[in-house]
Design an enzyme around this catalytic site. Structure first.
Site, PDB file in Angstrom:
ATOM      1  N   ARG A   3       0.866  -1.117   0.143  1.00 57.97           N
ATOM      2  CA  ARG A   3      -0.055  -0.062  -0.213  1.00 57.97           C
ATOM      3  C   ARG A   3       0.727   1.036   0.076  1.00 57.97           C
ATOM      4  O   ARG A   3       1.212   1.965   1.064  1.00 57.97           O
ATOM      5  CB  ARG A   3      -0.862  -0.017   1.112  1.00 57.97           C
ATOM      6  CG  ARG A   3      -1.901  -1.266   1.146  1.00 57.97           C
ATOM      7  CD  ARG A   3      -2.750  -1.178   2.579  1.00 57.97           C
ATOM      8  NE  ARG A   3      -3.636  -2.244   2.651  1.00 57.97           N
ATOM      9  CZ  ARG A   3      -4.375  -2.531   3.584  1.00 57.97           C
ATOM     10  NH1 ARG A   3      -4.488  -1.707   4.799  1.00 57.97           N
ATOM     11  NH2 ARG A   3      -5.204  -3.629   3.706  1.00 57.97           N
ATOM     12  N   ASP A  42       2.269   4.945  -0.226  1.00 55.96           N
ATOM     13  CA  ASP A  42       1.749   6.074   0.426  1.00 55.96           C
ATOM     14  C   ASP A  42       1.534   7.260  -0.796  1.00 55.96           C
ATOM     15  O   ASP A  42       1.937   7.180  -1.802  1.00 55.96           O
ATOM     16  CB  ASP A  42       2.606   6.689   1.476  1.00 55.96           C
ATOM     17  CG  ASP A  42       2.443   5.797   2.900  1.00 55.96           C
ATOM     18  OD1 ASP A  42       1.427   5.129   2.798  1.00 55.96           O
ATOM     19  OD2 ASP A  42       3.402   6.069   3.511  1.00 55.96           O
ATOM     20  N   ARG A 100      11.195   5.634   4.307  1.00 62.33           N
ATOM     21  CA  ARG A 100      11.328   7.107   4.331  1.00 62.33           C
ATOM     22  C   ARG A 100      11.946   7.718   5.570  1.00 62.33           C
ATOM     23  O   ARG A 100      12.948   8.687   5.731  1.00 62.33           O
ATOM     24  CB  ARG A 100      10.206   7.915   3.925  1.00 62.33           C
ATOM     25  CG  ARG A 100       9.589   7.573   2.702  1.00 62.33           C
ATOM     26  CD  ARG A 100       8.355   8.133   2.444  1.00 62.33           C
ATOM     27  NE  ARG A 100       8.247   9.480   2.750  1.00 62.33           N
ATOM     28  CZ  ARG A 100       6.880  10.146   3.118  1.00 62.33           C
ATOM     29  NH1 ARG A 100       5.802   9.380   3.159  1.00 62.33           N
ATOM     30  NH2 ARG A 100       6.806  11.378   3.553  1.00 62.33           N
TER      31      ARG A 100
END
Length: 256
Positions: A50, A52, A202
């Site tokens: 999934r 972002d 990230r």
């Protein structure tokens, strides 16, 4: 119902991410809308990851169940026709086993993060790389990254809203290399694991950038990891440079 595996690439900038959300444009919606042009009332599709808002993919994998038999080539061509002009494309399509699941059958995810270091802002790569103006110490970042390889509690490097049952993950690889890209020299981070926590990549890249800039020592990353505290993490990098590049399966539906 025959099941098909789809290998998908997309530019994440126009989307709220992969997963469908009410009132927001999602990659999942784009694929399902295209599928509905071929057959109505199909089950929802599922994806390996999934991604972002703003995150890209070159090797996302999803599966769909169709009411009738399609040749994989014709299904791919038809989907790409109906996906236009969105920045989404089905790169490959394969007939899959009925028990294949894009998410639950996966044993590996691979991500690439592109970081461009130059003074001038990027034009061709705007929104597709993290642009910073200062130079980074590649050796220091590699030393810091070594502390993250293996099985760890990654609480420090996951978003506070992460829904994973456990913060314990095994990071199998974190490679950092200089690459001559279209817009100049890039630092590319390649990460591989069975699965990742929300914002883990990230968070890691943003923290390693602080090491490369000299604001952190490599050992500070080990200290932050062992703190098991989100507040100990460095800044989270923007989504611009992040790509889901591949998904591994014991029986690769696209092999051969």
């Amino acid at each position: 119902m025959p099941r098909y595996a789809l290998q998908i690439e997309y530019d994440g900038r126009p989307f709220c991410g992969w997963q469908a959300q009410a009132g927001l444009p999602a990659v999942q919606d784009a694929i399902e809308t295209a599928l509905a042009r071929l057959e109505p009332d199909l089950p929802r599709i599922a994806a390996a990851g999934r991604t972002d808002t703003g995150v890209h993919a070159t090797g996302q994998v999803a599966h769909c169940d169709m009411a009738r038999d399609w040749s994989p080539f014709r299904l791919m061509e038809a989907l790409n026709h109906h996906l236009r002009p969105l920045p989404v494309a089905v790169r490959a399509c394969a007939l899959a086993d009925s028990e294949f699941h894009a998410r639950f059958s996966a044993h590996e995810r691979r991500y690439l993060f592109r970081l461009l270091t130059r003074r001038a802002p990027p034009t061709f790569d705007a929104g597709r790389v993290w642009h910073i103006k200062h130079k980074l110490d590649l050796g220091a970042m590699r030393d810091a990254a070594a502390h993250l390889i293996g099985l760890h509690d990654f609480t420090t490097f996951r978003a506070s809203q992460c829904q994973a049952a456990s913060p314990v993950k095994t990071l199998d690889a974190l490679e950092i290399a200089l690459v001559e890209g279209l817009s100049g020299v890039e630092i590319q981070f390649r990460l591989r694991a069975r699965s990742f926590l929300h914002n883990q990549v990230r968070s890691i890249v943003g923290t390693l950038e602080r090491v490369g800039a000299g604001a952190w020592a490599p050992e500070d990353v080990k200290t932050a990891l062992e703190a098991r505290d989100r507040a100990a993490c460095g800044p989270v990098s923007p989504p611009d440079g992040l790509y889901l590049t591949g998904v591994g399966y014991a029986r690769d539906p696209f092999a051969g």
